[in-house]
Design an enzyme around this catalytic site. Structure first.
Site, mmCIF file in Angstrom:
data_model
loop_
_atom_site.group_PDB
_atom_site.id
_atom_site.type_symbol
_atom_site.label_atom_id
_atom_site.label_comp_id
_atom_site.label_asym_id
_atom_site.label_seq_id
_atom_site.Cartn_x
_atom_site.Cartn_y
_atom_site.Cartn_z
ATOM 1 N N THR A 139 0.828 -1.204 0.000
ATOM 2 C CA THR A 139 0.000 0.000 0.000
ATOM 3 C C THR A 139 0.862 1.253 0.000
ATOM 4 O O THR A 139 1.968 1.255 0.549
ATOM 5 C CB THR A 139 -0.945 0.035 1.225
ATOM 6 O OG1 THR A 139 -1.737 1.225 1.157
ATOM 7 C CG2 THR A 139 -0.191 0.043 2.546
ATOM 8 N N GLY A 166 -2.114 6.069 6.083
ATOM 9 C CA GLY A 166 -3.144 5.807 7.095
ATOM 10 C C GLY A 166 -3.317 4.316 7.291
ATOM 11 O O GLY A 166 -3.411 3.817 8.425
ATOM 12 N N ASP A 169 -7.686 -3.490 -0.350
ATOM 13 C CA ASP A 169 -8.540 -2.596 -1.131
ATOM 14 C C ASP A 169 -9.791 -2.363 -0.304
ATOM 15 O O ASP A 169 -10.409 -3.307 0.197
ATOM 16 C CB ASP A 169 -8.881 -3.172 -2.506
ATOM 17 C CG ASP A 169 -9.269 -2.041 -3.456
ATOM 18 O OD1 ASP A 169 -8.428 -1.144 -3.676
ATOM 19 O OD2 ASP A 169 -10.420 -2.008 -3.943
ATOM 20 N N TYR A 189 -12.325 8.935 5.027
ATOM 21 C CA TYR A 189 -13.706 9.313 5.336
ATOM 22 C C TYR A 189 -14.058 9.179 6.827
ATOM 23 O O TYR A 189 -15.218 9.334 7.193
ATOM 24 C CB TYR A 189 -14.672 8.435 4.521
ATOM 25 C CG TYR A 189 -14.597 8.613 3.017
ATOM 26 C CD1 TYR A 189 -15.453 9.493 2.351
ATOM 27 C CD2 TYR A 189 -13.677 7.897 2.248
ATOM 28 C CE1 TYR A 189 -15.396 9.648 0.977
ATOM 29 C CE2 TYR A 189 -13.607 8.047 0.865
ATOM 30 C CZ TYR A 189 -14.465 8.920 0.235
ATOM 31 O OH TYR A 189 -14.412 9.084 -1.129
HETATM 32 P P1 ITT Z 1 -3.427 1.756 -1.748
HETATM 33 O O1 ITT Z 1 -4.218 1.352 -2.969
HETATM 34 O O2 ITT Z 1 -2.015 2.136 -2.078
HETATM 35 O O3 ITT Z 1 -3.524 0.759 -0.642
HETATM 36 P P2 ITT Z 1 -5.450 3.785 -1.556
HETATM 37 O O4 ITT Z 1 -5.688 4.921 -0.619
HETATM 38 O O5 ITT Z 1 -5.457 4.102 -3.034
HETATM 39 O O6 ITT Z 1 -4.074 3.111 -1.149
HETATM 40 P P3 ITT Z 1 -7.807 2.184 -1.928
HETATM 41 O O7 ITT Z 1 -7.660 2.169 -3.403
HETATM 42 O O8 ITT Z 1 -8.164 0.902 -1.233
HETATM 43 O O9 ITT Z 1 -6.456 2.658 -1.225
HETATM 44 O O10 ITT Z 1 -8.814 3.324 -1.550
HETATM 45 C C1 ITT Z 1 -9.572 3.219 -0.396
HETATM 46 C C2 ITT Z 1 -9.989 4.582 0.082
HETATM 47 O O11 ITT Z 1 -11.129 4.374 0.943
HETATM 48 C C3 ITT Z 1 -8.911 5.192 0.934
HETATM 49 O O12 ITT Z 1 -8.103 6.095 0.206
HETATM 50 C C4 ITT Z 1 -9.714 5.882 2.026
HETATM 51 O O13 ITT Z 1 -10.022 7.142 1.680
HETATM 52 C C5 ITT Z 1 -11.000 5.097 2.106
HETATM 53 N N1 ITT Z 1 -10.890 4.251 3.294
HETATM 54 C C6 ITT Z 1 -10.535 2.949 3.372
HETATM 55 N N2 ITT Z 1 -10.452 2.545 4.644
HETATM 56 C C7 ITT Z 1 -10.748 3.614 5.396
HETATM 57 C C8 ITT Z 1 -10.826 3.842 6.782
HETATM 58 O O14 ITT Z 1 -10.528 2.902 7.672
HETATM 59 N N3 ITT Z 1 -11.167 5.060 7.192
HETATM 60 C C9 ITT Z 1 -11.450 6.036 6.324
HETATM 61 N N4 ITT Z 1 -11.384 5.927 5.007
HETATM 62 C C10 ITT Z 1 -11.043 4.713 4.543
#
Ligand code: ITT
Length: 195
Positions: A8, A12, A67, A153
């Site tokens: 990742t 966060g 994801d 979020y």
């Molecule tokens: P990686 O793909 O590099 O892991 P990313 O931020 O692009 O990082 P995602 O494609 O899985 O990851 O996007 C998920 C988004 O959903 C992430 O950027 C957050 O904004 C949101 N999200 C996921 N888990 C969360 C959490 O525990 N609290 C708040 N927002 C969350």
């Protein structure tokens, strides 16, 4: 201490994996200078596998990818797999922009702010092993955003049975009920029997 590479680029997420898996030395994409693969799949699992595979092929190490996203019932599951993209601006990601977009879209459907965070973890090993672990946390949305902890979020999500947002909770409190913690618990359970 056993090393675990989490594929990742989201700091966060990295912080949460470190808190939830204290027995592992957590490495992330940044430690290996890995490029960020384009998320071309239309499911959480598909994108988690894609990210884990890219990191595994680049490093030769077993990789875990996450994801995740927020699905809102009244918006037919949006932003869902596009949760990160809703935050995209010409200057990088801004989750105030994403949360504002959620609030604007919900204005037309006041009264149903039920939402769910979903996390799908994919474990890929060089021997061909592929495992998926999923976790979900349900709750409702709240406006305006509240709290400084967490990420993404978190400031607009209140989990079921509580009256504060994920961003107002201490990390340990969020990890007692979060989507990611539930998925990680399944991963830990898997390791007990599969090493
Ligand atoms: P990686 O793909 O590099 O892991 P990313 O931020 O692009 O990082 P995602 O494609 O899985 O990851 O996007 C998920 C988004 O959903 C992430 O950027 C957050 O904004 C949101 N999200 C996921 N888990 C969360 C959490 O525990 N609290 C708040 N927002 C969350």
């Amino acid at each position: 201490m056993k090393q675990l590479l989490i594929a990742t680029h989201n700091q966060g997420k990295v912080a949460e994996f470190r808190e939830m898996l204290p027995d592992f030395e957590i490495k992330s994409a940044a430690d290996f200078d890995l490029p960020e693969p384009e998320e071309t799949q239309d499911t959480f699992a598909g994108n988690a596998i894609l990210k884990a595979r890219a990191a595994m092929e680049a490093t030769g190490l077993p990789c875990l990818a996450d994801d995740s996203g927020l699905t809102i019932d009244a918006l037919d599951g949006a932003p869902g797999i596009y949760s990160a993209r809703w935050a995209q601006t010409p200057n990088g990601r801004d989750f105030m922009v994403a949360m504002n977009a959620v609030n604007e879209k919900l204005d037309g459907v006041k009264g149903d702010e039920t939402a769910h965070f979903i996390a799908v973890l994919a474990l890929l090993k060089p021997d061909g092993t592929q495992q998926i672990f999923e976790g979900r946390a349900s709750g409702h949305l709240s406006w305006p955003p509240r709290g400084e902890k967490g990420f993404g979020y978190d400031p607009i999500f209140i989990p079921e049975g509580h009256d504060i947002t994920f961003a107002e909770m201490e990390p340990s409190e969020k990890h007692a009920m979060s989507h990611r913690a539930k998925a990680v618990a399944k991963f830990v359970e898997y390791l007990k029997t599969n090493g």
